[in-house]
Design an enzyme around this catalytic site. Sequence first.
Site, short mmCIF file in Angstrom:
data_model
loop_
_atom_site.label_atom_id
_atom_site.label_comp_id
_atom_site.label_asym_id
_atom_site.label_seq_id
_atom_site.Cartn_x
_atom_site.Cartn_y
_atom_site.Cartn_z
N GLY A 37 -2.51 51.29 12.44
CA GLY A 37 -2.35 51.58 13.86
C GLY A 37 -3.62 51.32 14.62
O GLY A 37 -4.62 50.87 14.06
N GLU A 53 -0.57 45.88 15.70
CA GLU A 53 -1.59 46.48 14.84
C GLU A 53 -1.20 46.35 13.36
O GLU A 53 -2.05 46.06 12.52
CB GLU A 53 -1.82 47.95 15.20
CG GLU A 53 -2.58 48.16 16.49
CD GLU A 53 -4.07 47.84 16.38
OE1 GLU A 53 -4.60 47.71 15.25
OE2 GLU A 53 -4.72 47.74 17.43
N GLU A 57 -3.59 44.33 10.77
CA GLU A 57 -4.28 45.08 9.72
C GLU A 57 -3.74 44.81 8.32
O GLU A 57 -4.47 44.98 7.35
CB GLU A 57 -4.20 46.59 10.01
CG GLU A 57 -5.00 46.99 11.23
CD GLU A 57 -4.97 48.47 11.52
OE1 GLU A 57 -4.19 49.21 10.89
OE2 GLU A 57 -5.73 48.90 12.41
N GLU A 102 -8.77 47.76 2.90
CA GLU A 102 -7.72 47.61 1.88
C GLU A 102 -6.39 47.95 2.54
O GLU A 102 -6.35 48.70 3.51
CB GLU A 102 -7.94 48.56 0.70
CG GLU A 102 -9.17 48.31 -0.12
CD GLU A 102 -9.30 49.33 -1.24
OE1 GLU A 102 -8.41 49.36 -2.12
OE2 GLU A 102 -10.27 50.11 -1.21
#
Length: 135
Positions: A37, A53, A57, A102
């Site tokens: 997020g 997001e 990510e 990660e």
Amino acid sequence: MKDLPRISVGLVVWRADEVLLIRRANPPYQGCWSIPGGKVEFGETLHEAALRELREETGIEAAIEGLIDVFESITEHGHYVMADYSARWRSGEPQAGDDALEAAFFPFAKASEKVSWDITRTALQQSAGRRTQKP
């Protein structure tokens, strides 16, 4: 004058009985595990921001299933208003990108242990509870 509250979004992404987590690359909570997020950009809806997001990510695509809750955090890091959503994994394998060190799917119990922030743990628990409720 203090900064205005920042609006952010998060996603609890489910793939079967596993939950997607990222390890944060930047402050606040750098190095800690959390849900994907971030901040909502001008002109974006909350859903658009959450899915953007997520892609940035983790490289994952998902379908938002519903709002978990709206949470607030007022700390030395600032004032955040966070809309967290449940989502269902659609495609992709987790790959850390953008603000993540990660990214990986974990069984729910392990994911709950890994997150270090109570608000995130609450979002995970509320999302899991909704998955087990019968309509």
